[in-house]
Design a protein around this motif. Structure first.
Motif, PDB file in Angstrom:
ATOM      1  N   ASN A 274      48.157  46.574  37.234  1.00 34.40           N
ATOM      2  CA  ASN A 274      48.151  46.075  38.574  1.00 34.40           C
ATOM      3  C   ASN A 274      46.904  45.273  38.567  1.00 34.40           C
ATOM      4  OD1 ASN A 274      49.766  47.901  40.062  1.00 34.40           O
ATOM      5  ND2 ASN A 274      48.807  49.629  39.229  1.00 34.40           N
ATOM      6  N   LEU A 275      46.920  43.906  38.976  1.00 33.49           N
ATOM      7  CA  LEU A 275      45.967  42.946  39.198  1.00 33.49           C
ATOM      8  C   LEU A 275      45.371  42.919  40.565  1.00 33.49           C
ATOM      9  CD1 LEU A 275      47.400  40.228  36.551  1.00 33.49           C
ATOM     10  CD2 LEU A 275      45.877  42.245  36.315  1.00 33.49           C
ATOM     11  N   LEU A 276      44.536  43.493  41.123  1.00 30.46           N
ATOM     12  CA  LEU A 276      44.167  43.572  42.278  1.00 30.46           C
ATOM     13  C   LEU A 276      42.450  42.776  42.547  1.00 30.46           C
ATOM     14  CD1 LEU A 276      44.313  47.377  42.453  1.00 30.46           C
ATOM     15  CD2 LEU A 276      46.062  45.818  42.547  1.00 30.46           C
ATOM     16  N   HIS A 281      45.181  46.191  49.293  1.00 31.26           N
ATOM     17  CA  HIS A 281      45.281  47.462  48.978  1.00 31.26           C
ATOM     18  C   HIS A 281      46.652  47.896  48.287  1.00 31.26           C
ATOM     19  CE1 HIS A 281      45.095  51.983  49.963  1.00 31.26           C
ATOM     20  NE2 HIS A 281      46.531  52.046  49.663  1.00 31.26           N
ATOM     21  N   THR A 282      46.783  48.333  46.997  1.00 34.52           N
ATOM     22  CA  THR A 282      47.998  48.546  46.016  1.00 34.52           C
ATOM     23  C   THR A 282      48.036  50.087  45.786  1.00 34.52           C
ATOM     24  OG1 THR A 282      47.826  46.151  45.421  1.00 34.52           O
ATOM     25  CG2 THR A 282      49.212  47.706  44.178  1.00 34.52           C
ATOM     26  N   ASP A 283      49.343  50.416  45.936  1.00 35.20           N
ATOM     27  CA  ASP A 283      49.512  51.782  45.587  1.00 35.20           C
ATOM     28  C   ASP A 283      50.561  51.991  44.782  1.00 35.20           C
ATOM     29  OD1 ASP A 283      50.501  54.708  45.563  1.00 35.20           O
ATOM     30  OD2 ASP A 283      49.750  55.109  47.591  1.00 35.20           O
ATOM     31  N   GLY A 307      36.674  42.000  43.663  1.00 33.71           N
ATOM     32  CA  GLY A 307      36.552  41.856  45.046  1.00 33.71           C
ATOM     33  C   GLY A 307      36.436  43.156  45.493  1.00 33.71           C
ATOM     34  N   LYS A 308      37.191  43.341  46.938  1.00 32.38           N
ATOM     35  CA  LYS A 308      37.063  44.355  47.499  1.00 32.38           C
ATOM     36  C   LYS A 308      38.202  45.223  47.653  1.00 32.38           C
ATOM     37  CE  LYS A 308      33.681  42.800  50.981  1.00 32.38           C
ATOM     38  NZ  LYS A 308      33.164  42.620  52.637  1.00 32.38           N
ATOM     39  N   ALA A 309      38.960  44.910  46.664  1.00 36.02           N
ATOM     40  CA  ALA A 309      40.417  45.448  46.359  1.00 36.02           C
ATOM     41  C   ALA A 309      40.348  47.088  46.221  1.00 36.02           C
ATOM     42  CB  ALA A 309      41.161  44.965  45.370  1.00 36.02           C
ATOM     43  N   ARG A 310      41.391  47.755  46.756  1.00 39.15           N
ATOM     44  CA  ARG A 310      41.635  49.163  46.388  1.00 39.15           C
ATOM     45  C   ARG A 310      42.964  49.333  45.952  1.00 39.15           C
ATOM     46  NH1 ARG A 310      39.820  47.455  50.819  1.00 39.15           N
ATOM     47  NH2 ARG A 310      41.962  47.898  52.059  1.00 39.15           N
ATOM     48  N   GLY A 311      42.993  50.095  44.943  1.00 38.23           N
ATOM     49  CA  GLY A 311      44.187  50.595  44.194  1.00 38.23           C
ATOM     50  C   GLY A 311      44.289  52.065  43.948  1.00 38.23           C
TER      51      GLY A 311
END
Length: 422
Positions: A274-276, A281-283, A307-311
């Motif tokens: 997962n490259l976020l 938002h990646t689940d 960044g501000k990514a959420r996983g």
């Protein structure tokens, strides 16, 4: 979805319900299929899942899906070059299959719209469970896809690439695949596009006895797209499935993986990257059922967050009481490249057998500053040094694929992602 007191509908829920009414007369299906569609939209009417539903705790779809684009009949997606040269390409352009499929010996291809019309696909539209929001959404709206049947004993020399490409609006597709006994195949599932979009995609794989399949999901949606997907597989006796997932795009992404071993000697490997980046938002949520004795599985997930990514990675392994001699291992490792990024991991084991070897683990770390200093002291600039360390973190997962052309293609995508987001 769980039954509860119905709150006021969100704009997204209202848009989906209205869209179903507008499109119902355009959707293919016999009586059995239309009953499945009716049940599915009723599930949507009960409301999109919230964090109060355990399997959606880290992805509050009702809150995150705050708008739904209209269907756009004028959207014109274009096929793209396959990841591996010489692959057999089956393209879905804004949810529409090609009227003429390529001919491959030992492989039968049928447009899913035909199987919806004659009702033969109806049993495959049943929901996975009471909280199957993605399945419900897809069943309500799916209009096309491909059904691929690989005959017993067939060994494909080149991959089959299933391209689901969008150019805005909504697309909902299904990709059921049956692989016969002792057949061998590599299947690449491409999910990509441009513009503001809502896509749902359900892939269904059945492996016959002794079959061997490597299935790659490469998801590169733009940061204006919501991508909701499922991969479901049944692995027969002595069959082997390697599933590789790369998420490298999308604003809101939920990739569900549901796998069940149905025959002794079944082997399942999941490898994921997962490259976020950005405000995304990646689940990735997996449920693996070891339902018979003498089966094995390993899952390794690597996440890079900036960044501000959420996983999110949720992985649950269920070892049934009858499934003695199960060997199951799961690991999730995360590399945080920014102070604002975050990643939630929830590994679970539910074991009802007493003669098994099972384990799981999870780690979260930052780039080792000693390693960074070492590279920079030898003349490597900071961005390039960080890129080398990130590539080293995920490279071993890619290299396990043991196919030079695929490894090179995926590593090139990793390099491109880091140039943009590193």
């Amino acid at each position: 979805m769980n039954m509860h007191t119905q709150p006021q509908r969100t704009p997204a829920e209202t848009a989906l319900i209205d869209a179903f009414g507008d499109r119902l007369s355009l959707l293919p299906g016999d009586g059995a299929v239309m009953l499945k569609r009716d049940d599915a939209i009723e599930a949507v009417k009960h409301g999109l899942p919230t964090r109060r539903i355990e399997s959606w705790h880290y992805t509050d779809l009702r809150r995150l899906l705050n708008a739904v684009p209209d269907f756009d009949p004028a959207a014109a997606a274009k096929a793209i070059a396959p990841i591996v040269d010489g692959s057999t390409v089956l393209s879905l352009l804004n949810g529409v299959s090609s009227a003429k499929a390529p001919v491959v010996e030992g492989v039968s291809v049928q447009r899913l719209s035909e199987k919806l019309t004659d009702g033969s696909i109806a049993p495959g539209l049943d929901p996975y469970g009471s909280d199957d929001a993605i399945g419900a959404l897809n069943t309500a709206f799916v209009a096309d896809g491909y059904f691929v049947d690989i005959a017993d004993g067939t060994e494909l020399e080149k991959p089959i690439e299933l391209q689901n490409l969008q150019a805005g609006g909504q697309t909902h597709v299904r990709l059921p695949v049956r692989v016969g006994a002792n057949a061998k195949a590599v299947i690449v599932e491409r999910q990509a596009g441009e513009g503001a979009a809502l896509t749902s995609s359900v892939s269904q794989l059945v492996l016959g006895e002794g079959a061997e399949v490597t299935w790659l999901i490469v998801q590169e949606q733009p940061e204006t797209a919501t991508h909701l997907a499922q991969f479901k597989a049944h692995i027969g006796k002595d069959a082997k499935l390697t599933l590789f997932v790369m998420n490298a795009g999308g604003r809101l992404v939920r990739q569900e993986i549901m796998v069940k071993t149905t025959g002794e000697g079944a082997d399942f490997k999941l490898r994921g990257i997962n490259l976020l980046a950005g405000d995304t938002h990646t689940d990735v949520t997996m449920v693996l059922d070891h339902a018979v004795p003498h089966t094995a599985s390993t899952e390794v997930i690597r996440n890079v967050v900036t960044g501000k990514a959420r996983g999110v990675f949720q992985g649950r392994i269920n070892v049934h009481q009858y499934a003695q001699k199960t060997n199951a291992k799961m690991a999730c490792n995360t590399l945080l490249l920014s102070d604002d990024g975050e990643f939630s991991t929830k590994p679970e084991l539910e074991i009802f057998a007493d003669d098994v070897v099972c384990g799981h683990g999870a780690t979260v770390t930052e780039i080792d500053h000693d390693h960074l200093f070492y590279l920079m002291a030898r003349g490597v600039d900071e961005k390039s040094a960080r890129g080398l360390l990130v590539k080293a973190f995920v490279a071993e997962v890619i290299e396990e694929l043991d196919d030079e052309a695929i490894v090179e293609a995926l590593e090139a995508r990793l390099d491109e992602w880091f140039v943009t987001h590193g």
